[in-house]
Design an enzyme around this catalytic site. Structure first.
Site, PDB file in Angstrom:
ATOM      1  N   CYS A 322     -24.476  -5.985 -20.148  1.00  0.00           N
ATOM      2  CA  CYS A 322     -25.339  -6.985 -19.523  1.00  0.00           C
ATOM      3  C   CYS A 322     -25.721  -6.508 -18.129  1.00  0.00           C
ATOM      4  CB  CYS A 322     -24.642  -8.341 -19.458  1.00  0.00           C
ATOM      5  SG  CYS A 322     -25.673  -9.643 -18.747  1.00  0.00           S
ATOM      6  N   CYS A 325     -26.171  -9.412 -15.661  1.00  0.00           N
ATOM      7  CA  CYS A 325     -24.923 -10.037 -15.198  1.00  0.00           C
ATOM      8  C   CYS A 325     -24.180  -9.140 -14.216  1.00  0.00           C
ATOM      9  CB  CYS A 325     -24.016 -10.329 -16.390  1.00  0.00           C
ATOM     10  SG  CYS A 325     -24.785 -11.281 -17.705  1.00  0.00           S
ATOM     11  N   ASP A 326     -24.057  -7.868 -14.542  1.00  0.00           N
ATOM     12  CA  ASP A 326     -23.167  -6.986 -13.787  1.00  0.00           C
ATOM     13  C   ASP A 326     -23.888  -5.986 -12.900  1.00  0.00           C
ATOM     14  OD1 ASP A 326     -21.185  -8.282 -15.210  1.00  0.00           O
ATOM     15  OD2 ASP A 326     -21.110  -6.753 -16.771  1.00  0.00           O
TER      16      ASP A 326
END
Length: 674
Positions: A322, A325-326
């Site tokens: 992701c 997300c990261d």
């Protein structure tokens, strides 16, 4: 011929004697006849007495059943006034059948009988229930040839429970049901349960809600947060109606709110078991067990992995699936990064990471992109992206411990698919964008047919599976298109198909709308409605008495307190953070004021997040008196956060909450509902 005169001689005397003997025998026979006739009359009398007793019992049963109606009369002589009617009601019935059980009772007559019972102070509930059960048994035997669409026969316990709920309803509430009594089931049986969220699930919920079916939606949580793959995207430019595009999390939020407005009930939990071997179907989550007439399966797909030799070693410590997300994490800023894949998702991830990283390497196994021309053009025009065609990632290398809070990944080993030559490329993070495989583990061993790739098989041209009452939509049944718009269209078709199937089989129980829907005032799930964003606190604005805090300064002040502090590390672009934030606030609110809550945006407080070794979002950490208690990465069920808070408060034994890990550290990144 007998002579009554004196005998003339001995012969005549003997003849007379013989005649007398015969006469005496005949007289004795006639004497016995009245006794036999008396026995017959006596038996007939007992039969009449028995019949009278049975009539009396029947009359008493009718009087006892309708006693509740008499007691509701206001007149003190109401009971006496009702005796003739009660007598006529009972005597009209056959003496040996107190209540009719040989015919299927209609819904109208059954509801009328329940209403007549009133409060039930004098009603023989068991008698009514037993007759109801007998009617159901008779109906089931008569209609057994109709196939598996018959609902379960209602039990005595469920009938009594439903009767209790009926008495508690307001007098003006409609108690009618749209099915005959032989198909009545428990009140908690749903019309349709939708498993999964995202474009397919939320669109199906919208259309079933507008059809007055009040669908129940299991959105997922740990196996994939509500919203599915769109939560992991940035700008969505190919969904109709948004000329300037829309962020994936915003699109999901709007879909969810629209479905809720039309009556869909959202359950942010994972389904752990689906029983399709009986009807109604059984669906079980962590906290709920429901029955449903129909199911729409929209669990989407989960991300593929490369299965590298060192993949597990560096998962969530330099390898991620992701980028949204990261990729914002401090360890991935101003360094070289890699993206494995050549489709639209890979191009989108590379473009997103180019805003934070130094150079982005795209590793594509084939000789060309699989993405749309628009996405390819953006990638080619970006000077920070380098493309490696015919290149396969073989492994990742690095150190277990990295100094200065940096990523432990140091590079990848790649292989040329044409020549077989291997070489090393130095990068500090690798992001997977390899497509997905259908999320159908729940259906393994079920009657639902799956193809070789694990996709649900549908009847040609429909959203119906080969199991009656079971429908599918979205990536879980789409092996070709895999777009948000096609998933939404599939959800619409599945919802309409489910509605028609329920109606045609007499299984639909329609729930009327409320008038407030005209003004758009439909109630929503307050727990998952986003609150306005708050500004990071400073020395001048910090107030320890507030229930919520934000920013690195606020966290540093709270860590000096003896109370536990729950910290949510997030970013504005993280869709999963939007899902987790209100749920986490609800959990912390249960412990307020004994627990503080603070939110830290790693985009704003980058250096602080780097010092705390935050490797991605969302990350939840708990501290007490400056001491780190534990960390959970990704989206977990509420119970996991409660256990961590209880541990910080000293109410629960210490567990192995590894910083930067957690029970969902791997699964959260691999699975999504779409």
């Amino acid at each position: 011929m007998r002579s009554f005169g004196p005998p003339a001689d001995e012969a005549s005397h003997a003849s007379a004697a013989s005649s007398c003997t015969s006469s005496r025998q005949a007289t004795e026979q006639r004497a016995k006849m009245p006794s036999q006739s008396h026995e017959r009359r006596r038996a007939a009398g007992w039969h009449l007495r028995g019949t009278a007793v049975m009539l009396l019992v029947s009359w008493a049963a009718g009087w006892w059943t309708d006693l509740g109606a008499c007691e509701r009369r206001k007149s003190p002589f109401g009971f006496i006034q009702s005796l003739p009617a009660l007598g006529r009601l009972s005597l009209r019935k056959r003496a040996y059948v107190p209540l009719p059980v040989t015919m299927v009772e209609t819904q109208e007559s059954f509801n009328a009988r329940l209403r007549a019972m009133g409060s039930g102070r004098g009603a023989n509930i068991n008698q009514i229930a037993n007759s109801h059960q007998a009617a159901n048994n008779h109906a089931a035997a008569a209609a057994a040839s109709r196939g598996p669409l018959l609902s379960s026969i209602e039990t005595l316990d469920s009938f009594n429970a439903r009767l209790k709920r009926l008495r508690q309803r307001p007098p003006d509430e409609d108690t009618s049901i749209t099915r005959p009594i032989n198909q009545l089931v428990e009140d908690d049986v749903q019309n349709v349960v939708i498993i999964g969220s995202g474009p397919a699930g939320y669109t199906a919920a919208l259309f079933n809600g507008r059809a007055n079916l009040k669908p129940l939606v299991f959105e997922g949580m740990e196996a994939g947060p509500p919203g599915g793959a769109l939560l992991m995207t940035t700008l969505v430019e190919n969904f109709p109606g948004f000329p300037d595009g829309i962020l994936g999390p915003d699109l999901v939020r709007n879909m969810r709110m629209q479905a809720q407005r039309w009556g869909a009930e959202m359950v942010p939990e994972d389904v752990v078991e689906v029983d399709l071997s009986q009807r109604p179907f059984r669906v079980r989550s962590h906290s709920r067990h429901v029955l449903t007439q129909a199911i729409i399966f929209a669990t989407g797909s989960k991300f593929n992995r490369l299965r590298l030799p060192n993949e597990v070693r560096f998962w969530n410590r330099g390898i991620s699936s992701c980028a949204v997300c990261d990729g914002v994490a401090p360890v991935f800023r101003d360094v070289d990064l890699g993206v494995a894949g050549g489709g639209d998702t890979a191009c989108e991830d590379a473009l997103f990471l180019s805003n934070y990283g130094n150079k982005i390497h795209m590793f594509i196994r084939g000789s060309d992109f699989r993405a749309s021309r628009a996405m390819v053009a953006k990638v080619i025009c970006n000077p920070n992206i380098e493309i490696h065609f015919n290149t396969k990632v073989k492994d990742v290398y690095g150190d277990d411990v990295s100094p200065d809070h940096a990523s432990p990944v140091q590079g990848v080993i790649v292989q040329d698919t044409n020549t077989g030559e291997e070489r090393k490329i130095e990068i500090r993070g690798l992001f997977y964008a390899l497509g997905g495989r259908p999320n159908t583990q729940l259906l393994e061993g079920s009657p639902v047919r799956l193809d070789q790739g694990g996709h649900i098989m549908l009847k040609p041209g429909t959203m119906e599976t080969y199991l009656e009452g079971f429908f599918a939509a979205g990536d879980v049944s789409d092996s070709q298109w895999k777009q948000a718009i096609t998933a939404a269209g599939g959800g619409c078709r599945a919802a309409i198909s489910a509605e028609r199937w329920l109606t045609s089989n007499g299984l639909a129980r329609f729930v009327p709308f409320k008038c407030d829907i005209i003004d758009g005032d439909r109630s929503r799930d307050e727990e998952y409605v986003e609150e306005p964003a708050m500004e990071s606190e400073t020395q001048a604005t910090f107030d320890i008495s507030k229930p919520r805090h934000k920013g690195a300064y606020a966290l540093q002040r709270l860590q000096q307190e003896t109370k536990p502090v729950v910290v949510l590390y997030c970013t504005r672009t993280c869709g999963q953070c939007r899902v987790l934030r209100p749920a986490l606030q609800t959990v912390v609110g249960d412990y307020y004021p004994d627990v503080h809550f603070c939110e830290v945006d790693i985009d704003e407080d980058t250096q602080f997040a780097k010092e705390q070794d935050v490797l991605g979002t969302p990350t939840v950490a708990v501290y007490r008196s400056g001491r780190h208690v534990g960390t959970l990465r990704g989206v977990h069920i509420k119970q996991d956060y409660r256990e961590l808070i209880e541990e910080a408060m000293g109410r629960a034994p210490a567990t192995n909450h590894v910083h930067g890990g957690g029970a969902f550290a791997e699964t959260r990144q691999l699975t999504s509902y779409a």
